[in-house]
Design a protein around this motif. Structure first.
Motif, short mmCIF file in Angstrom:
data_model
loop_
_atom_site.label_atom_id
_atom_site.label_comp_id
_atom_site.label_asym_id
_atom_site.label_seq_id
_atom_site.Cartn_x
_atom_site.Cartn_y
_atom_site.Cartn_z
N ALA A 209 1.00 -1.13 0.11
CA ALA A 209 -0.18 0.09 -0.06
C ALA A 209 0.83 1.44 0.08
O ALA A 209 1.74 1.44 0.99
N GLY A 210 0.59 1.95 -1.08
CA GLY A 210 1.43 3.39 -1.26
C GLY A 210 2.81 3.07 -1.47
O GLY A 210 3.73 4.07 -1.66
N ARG A 211 3.29 1.99 -1.80
CA ARG A 211 4.89 1.77 -1.89
C ARG A 211 5.12 1.16 -3.19
O ARG A 211 5.86 1.58 -4.20
N ASP A 212 4.11 0.37 -3.81
CA ASP A 212 4.25 -0.45 -5.03
C ASP A 212 3.01 -0.89 -5.70
O ASP A 212 2.15 -1.74 -5.24
N TYR B 166 0.52 -4.20 -5.67
CA TYR B 166 -0.60 -4.05 -4.78
C TYR B 166 -1.94 -4.26 -5.44
O TYR B 166 -2.81 -4.97 -5.11
N ALA B 167 -1.82 -3.99 -6.86
CA ALA B 167 -2.86 -4.26 -7.92
C ALA B 167 -3.27 -5.73 -8.00
O ALA B 167 -4.17 -6.32 -8.05
N ILE B 168 -1.97 -6.51 -8.02
CA ILE B 168 -2.06 -7.96 -8.08
C ILE B 168 -2.63 -8.56 -6.83
O ILE B 168 -3.74 -9.29 -6.76
N ALA C 208 -12.18 -1.35 -6.57
CA ALA C 208 -12.07 -0.07 -6.80
C ALA C 208 -10.60 0.18 -6.37
O ALA C 208 -9.96 1.08 -6.96
N LEU C 209 -10.06 -0.60 -5.19
CA LEU C 209 -8.57 -0.29 -5.05
C LEU C 209 -7.70 -0.70 -6.10
O LEU C 209 -6.66 -0.30 -6.18
N ASP D 68 -3.25 5.92 -8.28
CA ASP D 68 -3.80 6.91 -7.10
C ASP D 68 -3.56 6.40 -5.79
O ASP D 68 -4.12 5.82 -5.12
N VAL D 69 -2.37 6.92 -5.51
CA VAL D 69 -1.81 6.41 -4.07
C VAL D 69 -2.48 7.32 -2.92
O VAL D 69 -2.78 6.34 -2.01
N ALA D 70 -3.16 8.25 -3.10
CA ALA D 70 -3.87 8.74 -2.07
C ALA D 70 -5.30 7.92 -1.89
O ALA D 70 -5.48 7.60 -0.68
N ALA D 71 -5.74 7.39 -2.91
CA ALA D 71 -6.91 6.49 -2.61
C ALA D 71 -6.67 5.24 -2.08
O ALA D 71 -7.12 4.58 -1.09
#
Length: 186
Positions: free
Chosen positions: A109-112, A116-118, A141-142, A150-153
Motif C-alpha cells: 500500500a502506497g509503495r508498489d 498492490y493491484a495484483i 475499486a482499490l 492513485d496512491v492517495a486513494a
C-alpha cells in the motif's frame, strides 16, 4: 479449446480465436455460459448430465439461520450448483490463504502500485467466488486506484479494507465450523 481469461480488452476474443482456440470465456466465469460452451463444443457422446450434489443434509436447508454479513449465499446455487461441500471447501481456502494476501496488501500500500493491484485483484476474485460481493467491489475499486497510480486513494482505503476482510475471515471461520457441526454431528 476454450480460452478462460481475465483479459477482456477489446479484440482479445479475436486474438484467442486466431491462435487456435475454439471459443472464449472471460472471468468472472458465468456458469450458464460455461455450460453453453461445453454443450457446444463437446461431442454429444461425451456429454454427461450430472445432477448437482446437495451435500450430506439434503440441500441448502442446513444453512437456515446461518448468516455471514456481506455474503450472498445465492452463489451456492449459481456458482456451485447447490453443492454445499464444494462451497465450504472454497470458503475454507479463502479463510486459509487470504491472510497472507492481506499482508501483501499492507506491505505494498502506497509503495508498489503494481504488486498492490495484483494482491487486491486476487482478493477481488476469491471474494466474488464466495458471494462476498461488497468486498469484491471494494477490491475492484482499490485495484483501479492502483492501476491509475492513485496512491492517495490506496492509502485512504487500504487499511479499512484489510480490517473489513479480516472481520469477514473471522465470520467465515465461524460459519465453516458451524456448518461442519450441522452436517457431521458427533
Amino acid at each position: 479449446i476454450v480460452a478462460l481469461t481475465a483479459n477482456v480488452i477489446s479484440g482479445m476474443k479475436d486474438i484467442f480465436l486466431e491462435s487456435g482456440m475454439n471459443d472464449f470465456l472471460s472471468k468472472p466465469m458465468d456458469p450458464a455460459r460455461l455450460d453453453f460452451l461445453l454443450r457446444r463444443w463437446l461431442p454429444k457422446g461425451k456429454q454427461v448430465l450430472r445432477q448437482p450434489e446437495k451435500g450430506p443434509s439434503g440441500g441448502t436447508s442446513v444453512l437456515e439461520g446461518m448468516l455471514v454479513e456481506g455474503v450472498d449465499f445465492g452463489v451456492i446455487s449459481y456458482l456451485f450448483s447447490g453443492d454445499l461441500e464444494a462451497y465450504t471447501h472454497v470458503v475454507r481456502s479463502f479463510v486459509t490463504h487470504t491472510p497472507a494476501i492481506l499482508e501483501q496488501v499492507r506491505a505494498y500500500a502506497g509503495r508498489d502500485t503494481e504488486n498492490y493491484a495484483i494482491a487486491v485483484h486476487g482478493i477481488k476474485g476469491s471474494s466474488a467466488s464466495i458471494g462476498a460481493n461488497t468486498v469484491a467491489a471494494w477490491a475492484r475499486a482499490l485495484e483501479i486506484a492502483a492501476t491509475d497510480g492513485d496512491v492517495a486513494a490506496i492509502e485512504e482505503g487500504s487499511e479499512p479494507f484489510v480490517q473489513t476482510v479480516e472481520k469477514l475471515i473471522l465470520e467465515l471461520s465461524a460459519f465453516v465450523e458451524e456448518f461442519e457441526k450441522k452436517v457431521s454431528p458427533r
